[in-house]
Design a protein around this motif. Structure first.
Motif, PDB file in Angstrom:
ATOM      1  N   LYS B   6       0.834  -1.208   0.000  1.00 19.54           N
ATOM      2  CA  LYS B   6       0.000   0.000   0.000  1.00 19.54           C
ATOM      3  C   LYS B   6       0.863   1.250   0.000  1.00 19.54           C
ATOM      4  O   LYS B   6       0.584   2.215  -0.715  1.00 19.54           O
ATOM      5  N   ARG B   7       1.903   1.222   0.833  1.00 17.95           N
ATOM      6  CA  ARG B   7       2.805   2.393   0.896  1.00 17.95           C
ATOM      7  C   ARG B   7       3.490   2.605  -0.455  1.00 17.95           C
ATOM      8  O   ARG B   7       3.626   3.728  -0.931  1.00 17.95           O
ATOM      9  N   LEU B   8       3.934   1.492  -1.039  1.00 19.90           N
ATOM     10  CA  LEU B   8       4.618   1.598  -2.338  1.00 19.90           C
ATOM     11  C   LEU B   8       3.694   2.254  -3.367  1.00 19.90           C
ATOM     12  O   LEU B   8       4.103   3.153  -4.109  1.00 19.90           O
ATOM     13  N   ILE B   9       2.442   1.816  -3.391  1.00 22.78           N
ATOM     14  CA  ILE B   9       1.509   2.334  -4.393  1.00 22.78           C
ATOM     15  C   ILE B   9       1.237   3.818  -4.170  1.00 22.78           C
ATOM     16  O   ILE B   9       1.163   4.598  -5.119  1.00 22.78           O
ATOM     17  N   ARG B  55       2.001   0.473 -18.632  1.00 26.87           N
ATOM     18  CA  ARG B  55       0.592   0.888 -18.540  1.00 26.87           C
ATOM     19  C   ARG B  55       0.142   1.049 -17.109  1.00 26.87           C
ATOM     20  O   ARG B  55      -0.578   1.989 -16.765  1.00 26.87           O
ATOM     21  N   ALA B  56       0.541   0.100 -16.288  1.00 24.22           N
ATOM     22  CA  ALA B  56       0.157   0.176 -14.872  1.00 24.22           C
ATOM     23  C   ALA B  56       0.689   1.475 -14.270  1.00 24.22           C
ATOM     24  O   ALA B  56      -0.014   2.170 -13.536  1.00 24.22           O
ATOM     25  N   TYR B  57       1.919   1.806 -14.596  1.00 22.10           N
ATOM     26  CA  TYR B  57       2.506   3.038 -14.054  1.00 22.10           C
ATOM     27  C   TYR B  57       1.745   4.266 -14.553  1.00 22.10           C
ATOM     28  O   TYR B  57       1.377   5.147 -13.783  1.00 22.10           O
ATOM     29  N   ASN B  58       1.502   4.297 -15.837  1.00 29.01           N
ATOM     30  CA  ASN B  58       0.856   5.476 -16.425  1.00 29.01           C
ATOM     31  C   ASN B  58      -0.599   5.633 -15.992  1.00 29.01           C
ATOM     32  O   ASN B  58      -1.138   6.726 -16.043  1.00 29.01           O
ATOM     33  N   ILE B  60      -1.822   4.476 -12.982  1.00 25.13           N
ATOM     34  CA  ILE B  60      -1.917   4.099 -11.567  1.00 25.13           C
ATOM     35  C   ILE B  60      -3.061   4.838 -10.863  1.00 25.13           C
ATOM     36  O   ILE B  60      -3.620   4.341  -9.888  1.00 25.13           O
ATOM     37  N   ASP B  61      -3.442   5.994 -11.372  1.00 26.99           N
ATOM     38  CA  ASP B  61      -4.558   6.741 -10.781  1.00 26.99           C
ATOM     39  C   ASP B  61      -5.873   5.992 -10.915  1.00 26.99           C
ATOM     40  O   ASP B  61      -6.809   6.225 -10.156  1.00 26.99           O
ATOM     41  N   GLN B  62      -5.942   5.115 -11.922  1.00 27.65           N
ATOM     42  CA  GLN B  62      -7.182   4.355 -12.121  1.00 27.65           C
ATOM     43  C   GLN B  62      -7.255   3.122 -11.235  1.00 27.65           C
ATOM     44  O   GLN B  62      -8.273   2.441 -11.192  1.00 27.65           O
ATOM     45  N   TYR B  63      -6.153   2.830 -10.567  1.00 28.89           N
ATOM     46  CA  TYR B  63      -6.154   1.649  -9.703  1.00 28.89           C
ATOM     47  C   TYR B  63      -6.967   1.936  -8.438  1.00 28.89           C
ATOM     48  O   TYR B  63      -6.733   2.915  -7.755  1.00 28.89           O
ATOM     49  N   LYS B  68      -7.217  -5.843  -4.864  1.00 32.79           N
ATOM     50  CA  LYS B  68      -5.819  -6.290  -4.843  1.00 32.79           C
ATOM     51  C   LYS B  68      -5.060  -5.695  -6.024  1.00 32.79           C
ATOM     52  O   LYS B  68      -5.570  -5.694  -7.145  1.00 32.79           O
ATOM     53  N   PHE B  69      -3.853  -5.240  -5.759  1.00 34.31           N
ATOM     54  CA  PHE B  69      -3.052  -4.688  -6.847  1.00 34.31           C
ATOM     55  C   PHE B  69      -2.757  -5.752  -7.897  1.00 34.31           C
ATOM     56  O   PHE B  69      -2.822  -5.499  -9.107  1.00 34.31           O
ATOM     57  N   SER B  70      -2.457  -6.974  -7.437  1.00 37.26           N
ATOM     58  CA  SER B  70      -2.110  -8.032  -8.399  1.00 37.26           C
ATOM     59  C   SER B  70      -3.283  -8.320  -9.343  1.00 37.26           C
ATOM     60  O   SER B  70      -3.076  -8.593 -10.524  1.00 37.26           O
ATOM     61  N   THR B  71      -4.512  -8.239  -8.821  1.00 35.61           N
ATOM     62  CA  THR B  71      -5.679  -8.479  -9.671  1.00 35.61           C
ATOM     63  C   THR B  71      -5.714  -7.482 -10.823  1.00 35.61           C
ATOM     64  O   THR B  71      -5.898  -7.845 -11.988  1.00 35.61           O
ATOM     65  N   TRP B  72      -5.493  -6.239 -10.462  1.00 35.58           N
ATOM     66  CA  TRP B  72      -5.520  -5.161 -11.466  1.00 35.58           C
ATOM     67  C   TRP B  72      -4.392  -5.350 -12.487  1.00 35.58           C
ATOM     68  O   TRP B  72      -4.588  -5.248 -13.699  1.00 35.58           O
TER      69      TRP B  72
END
Lengths: 82, 192
Positions: B6-9, B55-58, B60-63, B68-72
């Protein structure tokens, strides 16, 4: 499968999905003990998925993370840049 | 999801690329395994994995941090792989001319665990056989089967990743499993 296969096929799926109740499992295994065809079918299903589970995880080249980072847009550093 | 993640994200959302590097290290092997088993070629799988992380990085606001992050992330990787397969299908299928040569850089796949050459050969042949059977599955069965048997995910997680009901996931896994059985065992009548 020539026996009343539909019922047992759906039980097989339940067992393989780990969603069968104890009773359903017992019904299936009792049937498998007596039905060569269903047993062969069940063993084949397990055999194929076991092969998948045993596949080695592929290895990525060492520089993967670096190369992802290199393709990211420039880091935002609001505090430093003007 | 653990607190560290969570902190990383949170940091990534602020643009911290070092934090993102840690996430990449956490998930790169899983993402690569999904892409590789979906498309069957190490180079293409590596490219797709890179694209998934970028894509995940770009985006990330949509996450949604409730999930779960892995699901996304796996959803991005799965969708990219499926898109890739569809594009490849519609373009002139050059790779279909030389069957069996794809994904052949098996040296990168096989663990160096001191196996004898004969054992390696058997393992390699098995790997190729299984991979070519995975490849015969229609893509919607293939993704369900890969997530279940390569990544060992629960039906619920697969349903979240593929954005389909659990019942549909089950149907796809059952059909995929049945196709694999038919093609991989003599009892199924051999080659389909």
């Amino acid at each position: 499968m020539s026996c009343a296969s539909k019922k047992y096929l759906s039980l097989m799926n339940k067992v393989l999905d780990q969603e069968a109740t104890e009773q359903e499992e017992r019904i299936l295994y009792e049937h498998l003990a007596n039905c060569v065809e269903c047993r062969a079918h069940f063993d084949e299903l397990k055999y194929s998925t076991d092969l998948l589970c045993r596949l080695a995880h592929p290895q990525l080249p060492a520089g993967f993370t670096k190369s992802v980072l290199a393709q990211l847009p420039p880091e935002k550093r609001h505090a430093i840049r003007r | 999801m653990d607190q560290k993640e969570k902190r990383l994200i949170k940091k990534v959302k602020k643009g911290d690329q070092q934090a993102f590097a840690e996430l990449v290290d956490r998930y790169k092997n899983s993402v690569f395994a999904i892409c590789f088993r979906m498309v069957g070629n190490t180079q293409e799988a590596e490219d797709l994995s890179q694209e998934a992380f970028i894509r995940a990085y770009n985006h990330i606001d949509q996450y949604d941090h409730e999930r779960k992050f892995s699901t996304w992330l796996f959803r991005i990787a799965t969708n990219l792989s499926i898109d890739f397969l569809r594009r490849r299908k519609t373009s002139v299928s050059l790779d279909a001319v030389v069957p069996g040569t794809e994904g052949l850089s098996l040296n990168t796949i096989l663990p160096d665990n001191g196996e004898l050459p004969d054992e390696q050969m058997v393992r390699r042949e098995n790997e190729e056989m299984v991979q070519s059977e995975i490849k015969k599955l229609p893509e919607k069965y293939r993704s369900a089967v890969v997530l279940k048997y390569i990544e060992d995910l629960s039906l619920k997680e697969i349903s979240d990743i593929m954005d389909i009901p659990v019942g549909t996931v089950k149907t796809r896994i059952h059909r995929g499993r049945e196709m694999l059985r038919k093609n991989m065992t003599a009892g199924g009548g051999g080659q389909a």
